[in-house]
Design a protein around this motif. Structure first.
Motif, mmCIF file in Angstrom:
data_model
loop_
_atom_site.group_PDB
_atom_site.id
_atom_site.type_symbol
_atom_site.label_atom_id
_atom_site.label_comp_id
_atom_site.label_asym_id
_atom_site.label_seq_id
_atom_site.Cartn_x
_atom_site.Cartn_y
_atom_site.Cartn_z
ATOM 1 N N LYS A 190 0.849 -1.202 0.000
ATOM 2 C CA LYS A 190 0.000 0.000 0.000
ATOM 3 C C LYS A 190 0.880 1.245 0.000
ATOM 4 O O LYS A 190 1.697 1.443 0.880
ATOM 5 C CB LYS A 190 -0.926 0.013 1.217
ATOM 6 N N THR A 191 0.709 2.093 -1.022
ATOM 7 C CA THR A 191 1.534 3.296 -1.127
ATOM 8 C C THR A 191 0.792 4.561 -0.717
ATOM 9 O O THR A 191 1.412 5.595 -0.466
ATOM 10 C CB THR A 191 2.048 3.470 -2.566
ATOM 11 N N GLY A 192 -0.537 4.512 -0.664
ATOM 12 C CA GLY A 192 -1.332 5.672 -0.274
ATOM 13 C C GLY A 192 -2.780 5.262 -0.116
ATOM 14 O O GLY A 192 -3.179 4.151 -0.465
ATOM 15 N N SER A 193 -3.596 6.195 0.414
ATOM 16 C CA SER A 193 -4.986 5.859 0.680
ATOM 17 C C SER A 193 -5.820 7.132 0.792
ATOM 18 O O SER A 193 -5.288 8.215 1.043
ATOM 19 C CB SER A 193 -5.092 5.048 1.974
ATOM 20 N N ARG A 194 -7.130 6.987 0.604
ATOM 21 C CA ARG A 194 -8.086 8.065 0.855
ATOM 22 C C ARG A 194 -9.470 7.461 0.992
ATOM 23 O O ARG A 194 -9.692 6.290 0.666
ATOM 24 C CB ARG A 194 -8.085 9.113 -0.259
ATOM 25 N N GLU A 195 -10.399 8.233 1.519
ATOM 26 C CA GLU A 195 -11.785 7.796 1.652
ATOM 27 C C GLU A 195 -12.600 8.353 0.483
ATOM 28 O O GLU A 195 -12.438 9.510 0.094
ATOM 29 C CB GLU A 195 -12.381 8.296 2.977
ATOM 30 N N VAL A 196 -13.480 7.510 -0.074
ATOM 31 C CA VAL A 196 -14.295 7.883 -1.232
ATOM 32 C C VAL A 196 -15.731 7.432 -0.975
ATOM 33 O O VAL A 196 -15.945 6.340 -0.445
ATOM 34 C CB VAL A 196 -13.756 7.213 -2.520
ATOM 35 N N MET B 198 -19.443 6.480 -5.571
ATOM 36 C CA MET B 198 -18.470 6.734 -6.627
ATOM 37 C C MET B 198 -17.772 5.450 -7.070
ATOM 38 O O MET B 198 -17.310 5.332 -8.202
ATOM 39 C CB MET B 198 -17.424 7.742 -6.140
ATOM 40 N N MET B 199 -17.713 4.501 -6.162
ATOM 41 C CA MET B 199 -16.969 3.275 -6.430
ATOM 42 C C MET B 199 -17.782 2.258 -7.220
ATOM 43 O O MET B 199 -17.234 1.495 -8.009
ATOM 44 C CB MET B 199 -16.514 2.645 -5.113
ATOM 45 N N MET C 159 -15.788 4.597 1.599
ATOM 46 C CA MET C 159 -14.986 3.383 1.495
ATOM 47 C C MET C 159 -13.504 3.739 1.475
ATOM 48 O O MET C 159 -13.111 4.730 0.839
ATOM 49 C CB MET C 159 -15.327 2.619 0.210
ATOM 50 N N PRO C 160 -12.672 2.954 2.156
ATOM 51 C CA PRO C 160 -11.232 3.177 2.032
ATOM 52 C C PRO C 160 -10.770 2.770 0.632
ATOM 53 O O PRO C 160 -11.061 1.673 0.153
ATOM 54 C CB PRO C 160 -10.641 2.251 3.100
ATOM 55 N N THR C 161 -10.081 3.698 -0.013
ATOM 56 C CA THR C 161 -9.589 3.466 -1.368
ATOM 57 C C THR C 161 -8.069 3.553 -1.339
ATOM 58 O O THR C 161 -7.511 4.575 -0.951
ATOM 59 C CB THR C 161 -10.152 4.514 -2.339
ATOM 60 N N LEU D 204 -10.255 18.334 -12.510
ATOM 61 C CA LEU D 204 -10.445 16.977 -12.032
ATOM 62 C C LEU D 204 -9.873 16.746 -10.632
ATOM 63 O O LEU D 204 -10.180 15.734 -9.986
ATOM 64 C CB LEU D 204 -9.793 15.983 -12.997
ATOM 65 N N ARG D 205 -9.059 17.655 -10.147
ATOM 66 C CA ARG D 205 -8.358 17.436 -8.894
ATOM 67 C C ARG D 205 -9.259 17.312 -7.674
ATOM 68 O O ARG D 205 -8.929 16.551 -6.748
ATOM 69 C CB ARG D 205 -7.314 18.536 -8.681
ATOM 70 N N PRO D 206 -10.393 18.015 -7.604
ATOM 71 C CA PRO D 206 -11.242 17.836 -6.423
ATOM 72 C C PRO D 206 -11.764 16.412 -6.254
ATOM 73 O O PRO D 206 -12.045 15.981 -5.138
ATOM 74 C CB PRO D 206 -12.391 18.826 -6.669
ATOM 75 N N VAL D 207 -11.913 15.679 -7.340
ATOM 76 C CA VAL D 207 -12.477 14.322 -7.270
ATOM 77 C C VAL D 207 -11.384 13.263 -7.332
ATOM 78 O O VAL D 207 -11.362 12.318 -6.530
ATOM 79 C CB VAL D 207 -13.486 14.096 -8.403
ATOM 80 N N PHE D 208 -10.457 13.403 -8.271
ATOM 81 C CA PHE D 208 -9.395 12.402 -8.454
ATOM 82 C C PHE D 208 -8.108 12.937 -7.843
ATOM 83 O O PHE D 208 -7.368 13.700 -8.472
ATOM 84 C CB PHE D 208 -9.216 12.081 -9.934
ATOM 85 N N ARG D 209 -7.903 12.546 -6.611
ATOM 86 C CA ARG D 209 -6.755 13.061 -5.869
ATOM 87 C C ARG D 209 -6.196 11.953 -4.978
ATOM 88 O O ARG D 209 -6.782 10.880 -4.849
ATOM 89 C CB ARG D 209 -7.162 14.260 -5.015
ATOM 90 N N TYR D 210 -5.073 12.229 -4.400
ATOM 91 C CA TYR D 210 -4.484 11.343 -3.401
ATOM 92 C C TYR D 210 -4.225 12.179 -2.146
ATOM 93 O O TYR D 210 -4.272 13.419 -2.186
ATOM 94 C CB TYR D 210 -3.188 10.721 -3.911
ATOM 95 N N GLU D 211 -3.985 11.533 -1.059
ATOM 96 C CA GLU D 211 -3.728 12.225 0.199
ATOM 97 C C GLU D 211 -2.398 11.768 0.793
ATOM 98 O O GLU D 211 -1.922 10.671 0.501
ATOM 99 C CB GLU D 211 -4.871 11.960 1.195
ATOM 100 N N HIS D 212 -1.829 12.598 1.588
ATOM 101 C CA HIS D 212 -0.571 12.261 2.271
ATOM 102 C C HIS D 212 -0.888 11.541 3.579
ATOM 103 O O HIS D 212 -1.962 11.729 4.145
ATOM 104 C CB HIS D 212 0.231 13.534 2.526
#
Length: 315
Positions: free
Chosen positions: A52-58, A62-63, A73-75, A111-119
């Motif tokens: 796992k390199t990163g994660s966010r909630e969605v 949307m899934m 959901m954890p994505t 597109l950044r508000p929807v398709f993003r990653y988090e630190h």
């Protein structure tokens, strides 16, 4: 003819006694060689680990089509490490060391508000190096989208394999959601190799590609999400089988009823909706054929959380 000398009868008499012994020795040696069992061959280690390199909630909606907007959901953005004997390969890379610069260069602002990653982001290369994993020999991409190919440049020593239909996305990168990002696939250090599926049926698929030639790691076409999306069957040492399906579905819940992604997501990310749906049905058929098969979407946090993450191995 034996010479008729006075010694001949004695010589003949001696040979009559020695010959059976000689034949017995020769025959015994040949027989012993014939029945010697072959040296035992140690089984090849085959195991799988989710990196796992990163994660966010969605939002669930949307899934998967029909999901709830009120539930998240954890994505995850994951790479999948396969060990086969002394060799190591990756299926996808997750988010890499340079994701920040890549994202700024190639993700459109709208597109950044929807398709993003988090630190935080923990690149696969950093995790593997810290654990002392030998250099990866090969990388196979489920497809060439940004969240699967970000870490390619971190593994300059590896050969990157794509089916021929997906190679076109590399030669004409365009950024955004529908194609490969120039910032990720444009490095001259990357070593690309195209491959063709062989007309060898496997688990309901008309063609396949056996990576190691022993049936433990087998690629199949899942075209639709991109022109050359692929899936990967892995059979680990315990006999358990996993089916890595990339982004054919984002959630394993979609496979319960064959549900596609949310309609807007389908418009934005699936290159060919009908072909993607065909891929979903093939995955479902494989699940019926093998009820113990574990289907592993690239982003489904629920499935991945239950299995655990590197340095844990599934073997």
């Amino acid at each position: 003819m034996i010479p008729t000398t006075p010694q001949a009868p004695y010589a003949l008499h001696a040979w009559r006694h020695l010959l059976p012994l000689l034949l017995l020795c020769l025959g015994g040696s040949a027989l012993a060689g014939a029945v010697d069992p072959p040296a035992p061959v140690a089984p090849v280690t085959v195991r799988l680990s989710i990196v796992k390199t990163g994660s966010r909630e969605v939002p669930e909606a949307m899934m998967v089509s029909g999901g709830r907007w009120t539930h998240e959901m954890p994505t995850h953005f994951s790479a999948f490490l396969i060990q086969h004997g002394a060799q190591h390969m990756l299926f996808d890379t997750g988010l890499g060391k340079h994701i920040g610069a890549q994202y700024q260069q190639d993700m459109p602002l709208w597109l950044r508000p929807v398709f993003r990653y988090e630190h935080p982001v923990t690149p696969a290369r950093a995790q593997l190096d810290a654990a002392g994993i030998p250099p990866v020999d090969a990388i196979y991409l489920s497809h060439s989208h940004w969240d699967h190919a970000s870490g390619l440049v971190d593994f300059a020593e590896a050969t990157v394999w794509l089916p021929r239909p997906e190679m076109a996305t590399i030669t004409t990168p365009k950024g955004g959601l529908g194609g490969a990002w120039p910032s990720q696939v444009g490095s001259p250090t990357l070593r690309w190799r195209g491959f063709d599926f062989q007309p060898v049926p496997y688990e309901g698929f008309a063609s396949s590609h056996d990576v190691y030639g022993d049936g433990t790691v087998v690629l199949v076409p899942l075209y639709g999400h991109t022109p050359g999306s692929i899936g990967l069957f892995v059979k680990v040492n315990s006999g358990q089988r996993y089916f890595l399906v990339g982004d054919a579905v984002w959630s394993a819940r979609a496979l319960e009823h064959g549900s596609p992604k949310f309609w807007l997501a389908r418009m934005l990310v699936d290159a060919h909706g009908a072909h993607t749906q065909e891929a979903i049905e093939r995955i479902r058929a494989a699940m019926v054929s093998d009820p113990k098969l574990v289907v592993l979407p690239a982003h489904d946090g629920f499935v991945q959380d239950a299995l655990g993450y590197f340095p844990k191995w599934l073997d």
